[in-house]
Design an enzyme around this catalytic site. Structure first.
Site, mmCIF file in Angstrom:
data_model
loop_
_atom_site.group_PDB
_atom_site.id
_atom_site.type_symbol
_atom_site.label_atom_id
_atom_site.label_comp_id
_atom_site.label_asym_id
_atom_site.label_seq_id
_atom_site.Cartn_x
_atom_site.Cartn_y
_atom_site.Cartn_z
ATOM 1 N N HIS A 72 0.816 -1.222 0.000
ATOM 2 C CA HIS A 72 0.000 0.000 0.000
ATOM 3 C C HIS A 72 0.844 1.264 0.000
ATOM 4 O O HIS A 72 0.393 2.326 -0.445
ATOM 5 C CB HIS A 72 -0.949 0.006 1.198
ATOM 6 C CG HIS A 72 -2.215 0.761 0.944
ATOM 7 N ND1 HIS A 72 -2.280 1.890 0.149
ATOM 8 C CD2 HIS A 72 -3.496 0.555 1.363
ATOM 9 C CE1 HIS A 72 -3.518 2.345 0.104
ATOM 10 N NE2 HIS A 72 -4.276 1.549 0.829
ATOM 11 N N SER A 74 -25.430 11.787 -3.891
ATOM 12 C CA SER A 74 -24.760 11.241 -5.069
ATOM 13 C C SER A 74 -24.858 9.720 -5.033
ATOM 14 O O SER A 74 -25.307 9.130 -4.042
ATOM 15 C CB SER A 74 -23.284 11.654 -5.069
ATOM 16 O OG SER A 74 -22.618 11.081 -3.949
ATOM 17 N N THR A 75 -24.425 9.087 -6.113
ATOM 18 C CA THR A 75 -24.423 7.620 -6.150
ATOM 19 C C THR A 75 -23.559 7.067 -5.027
ATOM 20 O O THR A 75 -23.936 6.109 -4.349
ATOM 21 C CB THR A 75 -23.912 7.128 -7.510
ATOM 22 O OG1 THR A 75 -24.830 7.541 -8.529
ATOM 23 C CG2 THR A 75 -23.795 5.611 -7.536
ATOM 24 N N ASP A 111 -9.007 -6.019 -20.119
ATOM 25 C CA ASP A 111 -9.185 -7.062 -21.130
ATOM 26 C C ASP A 111 -7.824 -7.495 -21.664
ATOM 27 O O ASP A 111 -7.130 -6.722 -22.323
ATOM 28 C CB ASP A 111 -10.058 -6.514 -22.259
ATOM 29 C CG ASP A 111 -10.356 -7.546 -23.329
ATOM 30 O OD1 ASP A 111 -9.836 -8.683 -23.253
ATOM 31 O OD2 ASP A 111 -11.104 -7.207 -24.259
#
Length: 457
Positions: free
Chosen positions: A165, A278-279, A401
């Site tokens: 981290h 907010s979301t 991907d």
């Protein structure tokens, strides 16, 4: 941790950057954003990919491409192949790469059920943990990153990444994964190490992080005095939970329609101009409310810690592809009895909104000095039940991907040690929010019931 009979380690080695980059010694100082996380447990993320082909196809075709593109990606992310060191003469630790360094890579094969582990059903946390590698760390040096590729014959494979981290925040670690995936998916067209798009090339310019108050040294001195004096050990905290019984991992989703419903509920009860609806805020307010009710929290107060990307908040803003940590801490606080009440969702939303408002209104660096002491204080008191967040839907982890399509599932494995709530965009691409929890079985069942009931009412 010993691997069970269902897991066979096939290879354990190192992958180094190619060519001239591998022959160049380099060092990178740690800023106060990095030193803050010096002994925190590493971040472990896991990507599942479908690969319904025989093992021979994986070992002869795909695995070599994964290794080659990994080497090429390290050309761009050279510090990740090095180690964190804290020499006796240095006031704070730093990253150093020397020729011969590389990233630990384990290749394994598992006969576990790929579709069960990568699905939406509950799973034992220890089963998932076997798919991420340990991070080599000693008193004298700490690796920055390790990787594990696990094949599930005839069905799929997983890529586990463990990151120190103090090396990278979520934005940096996912930038590395995107770059690796991009290079792998384009190896058929070009194997050039210079083929990364500009927005995927990391910036190592540390001069953009200003520290006139010497916060990095304040944080470093804090660590020196932990088990000290002058304790320069790089060993990490062990936060493994041993008193909760068998831990279960669960993934839940808030659909766009669920999020809109939560927002409308909030707007009908709050002054829309005063609170941050907010979301993010409604998602965590709802999850927190359900969690407190599921575990019937006994602490007097609840504290929710979450991070905010500071790259755009600094003055002047720093590059989006800045390599390292650049996250600030925000904290929301509420009375437990209010969260357990009928208006628990609104109580949580008000607390989170206030925290977001403070984050936007304060000069972020003006409170940075208190971050490490806050974490220590809240971790030692019995007054607070601590919750925290990991990940972000902005990282777009489901866009990684390798040339085989989107991941089937992405997990933040390390939440089984930290107790955090993981967050990502929905894997099915519907615009919703996906979050993960690791709880004991009883609390997980209670949470699931409360969560679903609240959305249907």
């Amino acid at each position: 941790m010993a691997k069970p009979e269902s897991m066979e380690v096939l290879e354990a080695g190192r992958v180094a950057p190619p060519g001239e980059a591998a022959a160049s010694e380099t060092s990178l100082p740690l800023t106060f954003f990095d030193v803050l996380w010096m002994r925190f447990p590493p971040v472990e993320r896991l990507f599942f990919y479908e690969f319904p082909h025989p093992p021979s196809s994986f070992f002869h075709s795909l695995l070599p491409k994964l290794k080659l593109s990994l080497s090429h990606s390290l050309h761009h992310f050279l510090p990740l192949a090095g180690n964190i060191l804290w020499p006796p003469h240095s006031r704070k630790p730093s990253i150093r790469y020397v020729p011969g360094d590389g990233v630990s890579l384990t290749v394994a094969e598992s006969n576990a059920d790929f579709y069960l582990l990568s699905g939406s059903d509950f799973a034992e946390a220890e089963e998932i943990r076997l798919l991420v590698p340990d991070l080599p760390v000693s008193d004298e040096k700490a690796s920055l990153m390790s990787l594990q590729i696990t094949l599930f014959p005839n069905s799929g494979f997983s890529v586990g990444i463990t990151t120190h981290h103090a090396t990278a925040d979520g934005k940096t670690s996912t930038l590395f994964m995107k770059s690796w995936a991009y290079l792998c998916s384009n190896l058929g067209e070009s194997s050039s190490v210079s083929s990364l798009p500009e927005n995927m090339r990391p910036s190592f310019d540390r001069s953009v992080i200003k520290d006139p108050a010497g916060i990095a040294e304040i944080f470093a001195n804090f660590w020196l005095n932990q088990g000290g004096p002058n304790n320069r050990s790089l060993m990490l905290w062990d936060l493994k939970k041993t008193d909760q019984g068998k831990l279960i991992r669960g993934t839940f989703e808030l659909l766009p329609s669920n999020i809109q419903k939560l927002k409308k509920s909030a707007e009908s009860k709050l002054n829309n101009n005063k609170f941050h609806i907010s979301t993010f805020s409604v998602t965590f307010a709802y999850v927190l409310n359900c969690l407190v009710k599921a575990e019937q929290t006994k602490h007097e107060k609840v504290m929710f810690l979450f991070s905010a990307d500071c790259r755009s908040r600094l003055d002047p803003p720093i590059p989006s592809a800045y390599f390292g940590n650049c996250i600030g801490a925000a904290k929301a606080e509420a009375e437990t009895k209010n969260l357990l009440g009928d208006n628990g969702f609104i109580t949580a939303l008000e607390a989170i909104s206030e925290a977001l408002k403070r984050l936007d209104n304060e000069a972020i660096l003006s409170v940075a000095e208190t971050w490490i002491s806050d974490m220590e204080t809240f971790g030692l008191t019995d007054t607070y039940r601590m919750f925290s967040a990991a990940g972000s839907p902005r990282f777009q982890v489901y866009s990684n991907d390798f040339g085989l399509g989107r991941p089937k599932k992405v997990e933040i494995v390390s939440i089984d040690r930290t107790g955090a709530i993981s967050l990502a965009e929905s894997g099915n691409g519907n615009g919703g929010i996906e979050f993960g929890l690791v709880l004991n079985g009883t609390v997980m069942e209670a949470f699931s019931a409360i969560f679903l009931k609240g959305l249907s009412s």
